[in-house]
Design an enzyme around this catalytic site. Structure first.
Site, short mmCIF file in Angstrom:
data_model
loop_
_atom_site.label_atom_id
_atom_site.label_comp_id
_atom_site.label_asym_id
_atom_site.label_seq_id
_atom_site.Cartn_x
_atom_site.Cartn_y
_atom_site.Cartn_z
N GLY A 153 20.34 -0.26 54.95
CA GLY A 153 20.49 -1.10 56.13
C GLY A 153 20.77 -0.29 57.38
N SER A 195 17.30 3.95 51.21
CA SER A 195 17.21 3.98 52.67
C SER A 195 18.45 4.69 53.23
CB SER A 195 17.04 2.56 53.21
OG SER A 195 16.66 2.58 54.56
#
Length: 557
Positions: A149, A236
């Site tokens: 995120g 990520s």
């Protein structure tokens, strides 16, 4: 260990990764009453459902509120009474985006779109969740997952990260973690210095993650896990953090395998971090009436208002750890080259079309995020009608396969944001002597039209396969009956590789049908609508739809 012995260990891991006999009840009462270093916790007994035990929302650190805001993470105070750990804790305070929690709690539904562009989550959020098979087995491998995120948004209760299926099928203890985000997680303001090197680092989010790993070390045995076999997995920004944990001098003995997906080693210089903090401080003073010392205003401002300050002033948060010299070396790559890092087996990965998630950044997504979220949420993959590519992609990027089209533009994003950094990270550890570095490329793009062209093998599409979760989530529009057989087969192969890796340090197993060689070789993982297929590949800095097509031809998929 000989090859024969390693093969026996791997075979055993694969045999036990399926359903096992349920644990009827341990000698000392409920199987989900466990005694941790902080106090007793009562979890969920789901033997008749998912075949797992789970403990949700365990506080692992003191709430980072009031005087503990922007302080180094502290261990939570012990408790004596049994704590019910049967609901997820709230997501951390953050600006609402596509992967944020709903404004009214840590769950995923259509209400998430109502939090877009708003302050959501809570400052008191440092909890973790534990999942394990409902068996009596002990000394299971442990997987600690750090969500992504951009280090600005996200929450461990995202349904993609539900650890039940992965725990049961990999026969492991799975832990998912909340950590401070954005302005609360990475903040290097001169006015907040205390003289404590950890607090003064500005790396509060990474210190949270380190504290969660310490909790795992202290308590893995209580949940049937092996504290000497902990794999840290992240995707990520979570992968960026996994790489940071590998170079931090504070993680000695805390991690034994690394699984960084779609991210590499990248840090923020102190000068950049301090310029960001100064910008936030000035904006906070301005919005508070223009008076008062920045540090005092920042400390006293409610968390949701501080998030709104960053939204109103459009201040982009830093997205990587701060290279402070204490928590993270000022030269992280130099530290690896000198051998000052956790030299552990690594299983890294990318999707072929990472960049297709980030069309908003270049004006390629036609709808607003609110409209796009609604379209995706309401889309029925078993009745795919009513949407075309031109409903989702701007005219400037059509046709998608034409010169300057969406495929070409998204491939540039894939290369610039993802592939260069993963190549540098993996090549550096291999040059430093790591001989257990493995890499995969996931090419699955069997979504119903038009999403097969809009997203394809997009960033984070591998997570439902890793966790075995194809229910309602951000990507549930992609998973229908037509592609069920192939994607379930692919998920089985990928979880099989994770199960093998966390046991032996090698992701290869017989069901792949192909030997998995070390970096710069790769394993291409893909599926048709009916079956999964794999083949040996080589990392060449390639990405995008063309690379996926080339891989399919090379593998005769």
């Amino acid at each position: 260990m000989t090859r024969v012995a390693a093969g026996l260990v791997l075979l055993l891991g694969l045999l036990v990764s399926g359903p096992a006999a349920a644990d009827p009840s341990p000698r000392h009462g409920s199987p989900v009453l466990r005694h941790t270093s902080l106090g007793p916790v009562q979890g969920l007994d789901e033997r008749r459902g998912s075949g797992t035990y789970s403990w949700l929302g365990i506080p692992y650190a003191a709430p980072p509120v009031d005087d503990l805001r922007w302080q180094a993470t502290r261990t939570h105070r012990p408790w004596r009474e049994v704590r019910r750990t049967q609901e997820y804790g709230p997501g951390c305070a953050q600006p609402g985006r596509m992967f944020s929690p709903s404004p009214d709690g840590p769950h995923y539904d259509l209400d998430v779109r109502d939090g877009l562009g708003q302050a959501v989550g809570e400052e008191d959020c440092l909890t973790l969740n534990v999942f394990r098979p409902a068996t009596k087995q002990k000394d299971l491998p442990v997987i600690v997952f750090v969500h992504g995120g951009s280090n600005v948004v996200g929450y461990s209760a995202d349904p993609m990260y539900d650890g039940r299926t992965l725990a049961r099928r990999a026969n492991a203890v799975v832990v998912t973690v909340n950590y401070r985000l954005g302005v609360f997680g990475w903040f290097d303001h001169p006015g907040l210095k205390t003289g404590d090197p950890l607090t003064d680092s500005g790396d509060f989010a990474l210190l949270d993650q380190i504290e969660s790993l310490r909790f795992v070390q202290r308590n893995a045995t209580a949940f049937g896990g092996n504290p000497r076999n902990v794999s840290v997995m992240g995707e990520s920004a979570g992968a960026v953090n996994v790489w940071a944990l590998m170079v931090s001098p504070l993680t000695t003995g805390l991690m034994h395998r690394a699984i960084p997906l779609s991210g590499g080693l990248v840090t923020t210089p102190r000068e950049t971090a301090q310029a960001y903090a100064a910008q936030v401080g000035a904006a906070a003073v301005e919005d508070s009436g223009g008076s008062g010392e920045e540090a005092d205003v920042l400390r006293s401002m409610p968390a949701d208002e501080l998030v709104r300050v960053t939204l109103r002033h459009r201040i982009d948060a830093i997205q990587q750890v701060v290279a402070d010299g204490t928590v993270i070396p000022t030269d992280a790559y130099g530290a690896i080259a000198a051998g000052r890092y956790r030299d552990v087996p690594i299983l890294a990965g990318n999707t072929f079309e990472e960049g297709k998630l980030f069309g908003t950044a270049i004006g390629a997504h036609r709808p607003t995020d609110y409209e796009r979220f609604t379209m995706q949420y309401e889309f029925d993959p078993d009745a795919p009608a009513g949407l075309g590519v031109d409903d989702l992609i701007s005219d400037a990027y059509l046709p998608v396969d034409g010169p300057g089209g969406w495929n070409e533009a998204s491939e540039a994003l894939t290369r610039s944001v993802f592939l260069g950094i993963i190549e540098q990270s993996m090549s550096t550890v291999v040059a430093a002597g790591n001989d257990r570095a493995f890499y995969y490329e996931l090419g699955w793009n069997e979504e119903p039209a038009p999403f097969d062209q809009v997203y394809g093998s997009v960033h984070a599409i591998d997570l439902p396969f890793v966790f075995g979760n194809f229910g309602r989530s951000f990507y549930s529009f992609a998973f229908g009956r037509a592609n069920e057989s192939g994607r379930l087969d692919l998920s089985t192969k990928l979880i099989g590789s994770i199960s093998a890796f966390i046991r032996t340090g090698d992701p290869g197993h017989a069901r792949l049908g192909t030997r998995w060689e070390q970096w710069p070789k790769s394993m291409v993982l893909d599926a048709t609508k009916r079956r999964a297929w794999t083949c040996a590949g080589t990392f060449g800095g390639q990405g995008g739809a063309a690379a996926a097509d080339d891989a399919a031809l090379a593998c005769d998929g």
